[in-house]
Motif scaffolding. Structure first.
Motif, mmCIF file in Angstrom:
data_model
loop_
_atom_site.group_PDB
_atom_site.id
_atom_site.type_symbol
_atom_site.label_atom_id
_atom_site.label_comp_id
_atom_site.label_asym_id
_atom_site.label_seq_id
_atom_site.Cartn_x
_atom_site.Cartn_y
_atom_site.Cartn_z
ATOM 1 N N ASN A 4 1.005 -0.689 -0.291
ATOM 2 C CA ASN A 4 0.112 -0.167 -0.376
ATOM 3 C C ASN A 4 0.585 0.956 0.283
ATOM 4 N N ALA A 5 2.396 2.078 1.070
ATOM 5 C CA ALA A 5 2.536 2.603 0.492
ATOM 6 C C ALA A 5 3.775 2.402 -0.836
ATOM 7 N N LYS A 6 3.927 1.678 -1.278
ATOM 8 C CA LYS A 6 4.772 1.603 -2.988
ATOM 9 C C LYS A 6 3.913 2.364 -3.383
ATOM 10 N N GLU A 7 2.121 2.177 -3.457
ATOM 11 C CA GLU A 7 1.139 2.352 -4.194
ATOM 12 C C GLU A 7 0.905 3.819 -3.877
ATOM 13 N N THR A 8 0.842 4.122 -2.809
ATOM 14 C CA THR A 8 0.771 5.183 -2.451
ATOM 15 C C THR A 8 1.785 6.854 -3.197
ATOM 16 N N MET A 9 3.470 6.172 -2.648
ATOM 17 C CA MET A 9 4.205 6.438 -3.337
ATOM 18 C C MET A 9 4.521 6.799 -4.851
ATOM 19 N N GLY A 10 3.933 5.127 -5.348
ATOM 20 C CA GLY A 10 4.525 5.120 -6.994
ATOM 21 C C GLY A 10 3.282 6.438 -7.919
ATOM 22 N N ARG A 11 1.938 6.612 -6.598
ATOM 23 C CA ARG A 11 1.295 7.225 -7.197
ATOM 24 C C ARG A 11 0.894 9.275 -6.831
ATOM 25 N N GLY A 12 2.305 8.494 -6.312
ATOM 26 C CA GLY A 12 2.306 10.615 -5.242
ATOM 27 C C GLY A 12 2.546 11.420 -6.887
ATOM 28 N N PRO A 13 3.388 11.079 -8.038
ATOM 29 C CA PRO A 13 3.890 12.591 -8.393
ATOM 30 C C PRO A 13 2.175 11.955 -9.289
ATOM 31 N N GLU A 14 1.851 11.200 -9.854
ATOM 32 C CA GLU A 14 0.863 11.384 -11.170
ATOM 33 C C GLU A 14 -0.569 11.729 -9.967
ATOM 34 N N ALA A 15 -0.266 11.843 -9.298
ATOM 35 C CA ALA A 15 -1.700 12.104 -7.815
ATOM 36 C C ALA A 15 -1.617 13.720 -8.110
ATOM 37 N N SER A 16 -0.596 14.126 -7.551
ATOM 38 C CA SER A 16 -0.096 15.474 -7.944
ATOM 39 C C SER A 16 0.084 16.729 -8.767
ATOM 40 N N SER A 17 -0.122 15.634 -9.779
ATOM 41 C CA SER A 17 0.217 16.194 -11.124
ATOM 42 C C SER A 17 -1.388 16.240 -12.131
ATOM 43 N N GLU A 18 -2.247 15.179 -11.957
ATOM 44 C CA GLU A 18 -3.910 15.085 -11.407
ATOM 45 C C GLU A 18 -4.493 16.263 -11.130
ATOM 46 N N ALA A 19 -4.288 16.285 -10.153
ATOM 47 C CA ALA A 19 -4.558 17.584 -9.190
ATOM 48 C C ALA A 19 -4.244 18.895 -9.670
ATOM 49 N N ARG A 20 -2.527 19.164 -9.978
ATOM 50 C CA ARG A 20 -2.346 20.313 -10.819
ATOM 51 C C ARG A 20 -2.995 20.860 -12.075
ATOM 52 N N ALA A 21 -3.468 19.208 -12.268
ATOM 53 C CA ALA A 21 -4.007 19.668 -13.833
ATOM 54 C C ALA A 21 -5.469 19.878 -13.716
ATOM 55 N N GLU A 22 -5.906 19.679 -12.936
ATOM 56 C CA GLU A 22 -7.312 20.360 -12.493
ATOM 57 C C GLU A 22 -7.967 21.006 -11.915
ATOM 58 N N ARG A 23 -6.389 21.647 -11.084
ATOM 59 C CA ARG A 23 -7.050 23.022 -10.851
ATOM 60 C C ARG A 23 -6.387 24.254 -12.327
ATOM 61 N N ALA A 24 -5.541 23.770 -12.966
ATOM 62 C CA ALA A 24 -5.116 24.661 -14.498
ATOM 63 C C ALA A 24 -6.401 24.645 -15.370
ATOM 64 N N LEU A 25 -7.208 23.895 -15.083
ATOM 65 C CA LEU A 25 -8.471 23.648 -16.226
ATOM 66 C C LEU A 25 -9.558 24.141 -15.547
ATOM 67 N N ASP A 26 -9.344 24.106 -14.297
ATOM 68 C CA ASP A 26 -10.871 25.137 -13.491
ATOM 69 C C ASP A 26 -10.375 26.304 -13.221
ATOM 70 N N ALA A 27 -9.026 27.222 -13.613
ATOM 71 C CA ALA A 27 -8.591 28.678 -13.898
ATOM 72 C C ALA A 27 -8.743 28.547 -14.985
#
Length: 105
Positions: free
Chosen positions: A3-26
């Motif tokens: 579980n920790a590996k999955e979270t760490m592996g998705r960490g950059p992707e999750a933050s990238s998706e969140a940034r893309a979502e914020r950019a789209l909202d803006a």
């Protein structure tokens, strides 16, 4: 640990998706603001255009009335001139010889 590996592996992707979502909202917020401004300007332009057309219609109505009055004045002047010319033709002038009169016929 997986579980920790999955979270760490998705960490950059999750933050990238969140940034893309914020950019789209803006971007959407900016687009909406632009459309709102366009609607306001369009509304203003239509109101100004309506007032301009109403003003021009009023002025053109006055011009049409003036042209009609001018036409009537010209027609009256022409009629008076024709009447005066007709009267002048009916009266012999002193410079024109008159027809000889036949007396005692």
């Amino acid at each position: 640990m997986e579980n920790a590996k999955e979270t760490m592996g998705r960490g950059p992707e999750a933050s990238s998706e969140a940034r893309a979502e914020r950019a789209l909202d803006a971007a959407w917020a900016i687009t909406e603001a632009g459309l709102d401004a366009a609607r306001v300007w369009a509304s203003y332009g239509l109101r100004v255009g309506k007032l301009a057309v109403e003003t021009h219609a009023h002025v053109l109505g006055r011009v049409a009335d003036a042209l009609f009055a001018l036409d009537a004045a010209i027609a009256t002047a022409d009629a008076q001139a024709v009447t005066r010319e007709g009267e002048a033709l009916a009266e012999p002038s002193a410079s024109e010889p008159s027809a000889p009169s036949v007396e005692g016929a």
